[in-house]
Motif scaffolding. Structure first.
Motif, PDB file in Angstrom:
ATOM      1  N   VAL A   1       0.865  -1.179   0.000  1.00  0.00           N
ATOM      2  CA  VAL A   1       0.000   0.000   0.000  1.00  0.00           C
ATOM      3  C   VAL A   1       0.899   1.226   0.000  1.00  0.00           C
ATOM      4  O   VAL A   1       1.792   1.350   0.844  1.00  0.00           O
ATOM      5  CB  VAL A   1      -0.942   0.032   1.226  1.00  0.00           C
ATOM      6  CG1 VAL A   1      -1.808   1.287   1.206  1.00  0.00           C
ATOM      7  CG2 VAL A   1      -1.814  -1.215   1.276  1.00  0.00           C
ATOM      8  N   ALA A   2       0.681   2.101  -0.969  1.00  0.00           N
ATOM      9  CA  ALA A   2       1.404   3.366  -1.047  1.00  0.00           C
ATOM     10  C   ALA A   2       0.501   4.463  -0.482  1.00  0.00           C
ATOM     11  O   ALA A   2      -0.654   4.592  -0.893  1.00  0.00           O
ATOM     12  CB  ALA A   2       1.776   3.685  -2.486  1.00  0.00           C
TER      13      ALA A   2
ATOM     14  N   ALA B   1      -5.367  18.464  -0.675  1.00  0.00           N
ATOM     15  CA  ALA B   1      -4.326  17.666  -0.023  1.00  0.00           C
ATOM     16  C   ALA B   1      -4.842  16.443   0.723  1.00  0.00           C
ATOM     17  O   ALA B   1      -4.364  16.112   1.794  1.00  0.00           O
ATOM     18  CB  ALA B   1      -3.478  18.541   0.907  1.00  0.00           C
ATOM     19  N   TYR B   2      -5.812  15.765   0.151  1.00  0.00           N
ATOM     20  CA  TYR B   2      -6.267  14.515   0.754  1.00  0.00           C
ATOM     21  C   TYR B   2      -5.297  13.394   0.421  1.00  0.00           C
ATOM     22  O   TYR B   2      -4.747  13.334  -0.684  1.00  0.00           O
ATOM     23  CB  TYR B   2      -7.670  14.152   0.263  1.00  0.00           C
ATOM     24  CG  TYR B   2      -8.741  14.940   0.959  1.00  0.00           C
ATOM     25  CD1 TYR B   2      -9.221  14.538   2.203  1.00  0.00           C
ATOM     26  CD2 TYR B   2      -9.260  16.094   0.402  1.00  0.00           C
ATOM     27  CE1 TYR B   2     -10.191  15.267   2.861  1.00  0.00           C
ATOM     28  CE2 TYR B   2     -10.229  16.826   1.054  1.00  0.00           C
ATOM     29  CZ  TYR B   2     -10.691  16.416   2.284  1.00  0.00           C
ATOM     30  OH  TYR B   2     -11.646  17.143   2.933  1.00  0.00           O
ATOM     31  N   LEU B   3      -5.094  12.514   1.394  1.00  0.00           N
ATOM     32  CA  LEU B   3      -4.279  11.328   1.194  1.00  0.00           C
ATOM     33  C   LEU B   3      -4.870  10.486   0.072  1.00  0.00           C
ATOM     34  O   LEU B   3      -6.083  10.324  -0.032  1.00  0.00           O
ATOM     35  CB  LEU B   3      -4.263  10.507   2.491  1.00  0.00           C
ATOM     36  CG  LEU B   3      -3.752   9.075   2.407  1.00  0.00           C
ATOM     37  CD1 LEU B   3      -2.279   9.048   2.048  1.00  0.00           C
ATOM     38  CD2 LEU B   3      -4.004   8.354   3.715  1.00  0.00           C
ATOM     39  N   HIS B   4      -3.996   9.959  -0.769  1.00  0.00           N
ATOM     40  CA  HIS B   4      -4.387   8.983  -1.781  1.00  0.00           C
ATOM     41  C   HIS B   4      -3.627   7.693  -1.490  1.00  0.00           C
ATOM     42  O   HIS B   4      -2.494   7.732  -1.008  1.00  0.00           O
ATOM     43  CB  HIS B   4      -4.050   9.479  -3.188  1.00  0.00           C
ATOM     44  CG  HIS B   4      -5.036  10.462  -3.718  1.00  0.00           C
ATOM     45  ND1 HIS B   4      -5.303  11.664  -3.102  1.00  0.00           N
ATOM     46  CD2 HIS B   4      -5.836  10.404  -4.799  1.00  0.00           C
ATOM     47  CE1 HIS B   4      -6.217  12.312  -3.789  1.00  0.00           C
ATOM     48  NE2 HIS B   4      -6.563  11.568  -4.829  1.00  0.00           N
ATOM     49  N   THR B   5      -4.245   6.577  -1.776  1.00  0.00           N
ATOM     50  CA  THR B   5      -3.574   5.291  -1.635  1.00  0.00           C
ATOM     51  C   THR B   5      -3.653   4.533  -2.954  1.00  0.00           C
ATOM     52  O   THR B   5      -4.611   4.668  -3.711  1.00  0.00           O
ATOM     53  CB  THR B   5      -4.205   4.419  -0.523  1.00  0.00           C
ATOM     54  OG1 THR B   5      -5.602   4.243  -0.782  1.00  0.00           O
ATOM     55  CG2 THR B   5      -4.009   5.045   0.846  1.00  0.00           C
ATOM     56  N   ALA B   6      -2.607   3.769  -3.217  1.00  0.00           N
ATOM     57  CA  ALA B   6      -2.591   2.847  -4.347  1.00  0.00           C
ATOM     58  C   ALA B   6      -2.141   1.503  -3.789  1.00  0.00           C
ATOM     59  O   ALA B   6      -1.397   1.442  -2.808  1.00  0.00           O
ATOM     60  CB  ALA B   6      -1.640   3.336  -5.436  1.00  0.00           C
ATOM     61  N   ARG B   7      -2.601   0.410  -4.402  1.00  0.00           N
ATOM     62  CA  ARG B   7      -2.327  -0.930  -3.893  1.00  0.00           C
ATOM     63  C   ARG B   7      -1.748  -1.819  -4.980  1.00  0.00           C
ATOM     64  O   ARG B   7      -2.083  -1.680  -6.148  1.00  0.00           O
ATOM     65  CB  ARG B   7      -3.612  -1.555  -3.359  1.00  0.00           C
ATOM     66  CG  ARG B   7      -4.198  -0.758  -2.210  1.00  0.00           C
ATOM     67  CD  ARG B   7      -5.608  -1.230  -1.838  1.00  0.00           C
ATOM     68  NE  ARG B   7      -6.203  -0.320  -0.891  1.00  0.00           N
ATOM     69  CZ  ARG B   7      -5.981  -0.329   0.416  1.00  0.00           C
ATOM     70  NH1 ARG B   7      -5.181  -1.230   0.930  1.00  0.00           N
ATOM     71  NH2 ARG B   7      -6.563   0.541   1.204  1.00  0.00           N
ATOM     72  N   SER B   8      -0.876  -2.727  -4.545  1.00  0.00           N
ATOM     73  CA  SER B   8      -0.281  -3.689  -5.463  1.00  0.00           C
ATOM     74  C   SER B   8      -0.327  -5.071  -4.826  1.00  0.00           C
ATOM     75  O   SER B   8      -0.024  -5.236  -3.645  1.00  0.00           O
ATOM     76  CB  SER B   8       1.176  -3.317  -5.762  1.00  0.00           C
ATOM     77  OG  SER B   8       1.786  -4.337  -6.542  1.00  0.00           O
ATOM     78  N   SER B   9      -0.702  -6.066  -5.616  1.00  0.00           N
ATOM     79  CA  SER B   9      -0.705  -7.466  -5.159  1.00  0.00           C
ATOM     80  C   SER B   9       0.383  -8.281  -5.833  1.00  0.00           C
ATOM     81  O   SER B   9       0.445  -9.498  -5.654  1.00  0.00           O
ATOM     82  CB  SER B   9      -2.077  -8.102  -5.450  1.00  0.00           C
ATOM     83  OG  SER B   9      -3.078  -7.435  -4.719  1.00  0.00           O
ATOM     84  N   ASP B  10       1.239  -7.622  -6.630  1.00  0.00           N
ATOM     85  CA  ASP B  10       2.291  -8.352  -7.350  1.00  0.00           C
ATOM     86  C   ASP B  10       3.670  -7.725  -7.118  1.00  0.00           C
ATOM     87  O   ASP B  10       4.452  -7.552  -8.048  1.00  0.00           O
ATOM     88  CB  ASP B  10       1.959  -8.438  -8.844  1.00  0.00           C
ATOM     89  CG  ASP B  10       1.832  -7.078  -9.510  1.00  0.00           C
ATOM     90  OD1 ASP B  10       2.062  -6.043  -8.845  1.00  0.00           O
ATOM     91  OD2 ASP B  10       1.494  -7.039 -10.710  1.00  0.00           O
ATOM     92  N   ASP B  11       3.960  -7.399  -5.866  1.00  0.00           N
ATOM     93  CA  ASP B  11       5.257  -6.847  -5.475  1.00  0.00           C
ATOM     94  C   ASP B  11       5.609  -5.537  -6.167  1.00  0.00           C
ATOM     95  O   ASP B  11       6.776  -5.237  -6.413  1.00  0.00           O
ATOM     96  CB  ASP B  11       6.382  -7.862  -5.703  1.00  0.00           C
ATOM     97  CG  ASP B  11       6.266  -9.064  -4.789  1.00  0.00           C
ATOM     98  OD1 ASP B  11       5.851  -8.888  -3.626  1.00  0.00           O
ATOM     99  OD2 ASP B  11       6.590 -10.179  -5.248  1.00  0.00           O
ATOM    100  N   GLY B  12       4.601  -4.752  -6.511  1.00  0.00           N
ATOM    101  CA  GLY B  12       4.835  -3.420  -7.057  1.00  0.00           C
ATOM    102  C   GLY B  12       4.979  -3.337  -8.559  1.00  0.00           C
ATOM    103  O   GLY B  12       5.317  -2.289  -9.091  1.00  0.00           O
TER     104      GLY B  12
END
Length: 176
Positions: free
Chosen positions: A48-49, A61-72
């Motif tokens: 999770v970024a 300036a709201y936090l954003h998240t990005a997700r990876s299930s394959d090691d980035g």
């Protein structure tokens, strides 16, 4: 446009390889865009970024998240979260929750945090805790926390408590 990429090293930082593009900003966006991000691996192995986001004309300036299930190697589209402030830091706490900390750069200026779930799926449900609201102006933050032997967290950050004051390094202790 400006964005965030992931590079990895398997030799202690002597050499680096491109792994994936975490977040891309719209073409022509020259504001901060997606920047100053921190990475966390969840217990399930997902990445999770936590990304600072300020696009052109958008000062929310709201936090954003990005997700990876394959090691980035590939990432979800960045998703806005109901957390205002930047930049962010995450620390695993003894309970399994994460301490998400961030500067609060609008009045009342200060430092805030949340104890979020280990998989980072319910950020908006976590209560926002005000660590400090006595900042002298907006230029503060950049928290970084470390776990103390007794299970509390020591959070350091830069701070200014007067509008015309000198910036300095300060610290707070956070207990679950």
């Amino acid at each position: 446009g400006v964005g965030a990429i992931m590079v990895v090293s398997d030799d202690g930082g002597r050499n680096w390889q491109y792994r994936g593009h975490v977040a891309r900003c719209p073409d022509g966006d020259t504001a901060f865009g997606y920047s100053e991000w921190v990475l966390h691996e969840t217990p399930s192995g997902r990445l999770v970024a936590f990304i600072r986001c300020q696009l052109r004309g958008d000062r929310t300036a709201y936090l954003h998240t990005a997700r990876s299930s394959d090691d980035g190697r590939s990432w979800s589209e960045p998703a806005s979260q109901p957390v205002w402030g930047y930049p962010h830091h995450v620390l695993s706490m003894p309970s399994g929750r994460l301490l998400l900390s961030y500067g609060y750069r609008r009045q009342p200026y200060g430092l805030r945090c949340r104890l979020i779930d280990a998989e980072c799926e319910r950020l908006g449900e976590a209560e926002e805790l005000i660590l400090r609201d006595d900042g002298g102006h907006w230029d503060l933050g950049y928290p970084h926390a470390a776990l103390l032997p007794d299970g509390r967290a020591l959070m350091v950050y830069y701070f200014c408590d007067r509008p015309d004051g000198q910036l300095y390094i300060a610290a707070s202790i956070v207990e679950e």
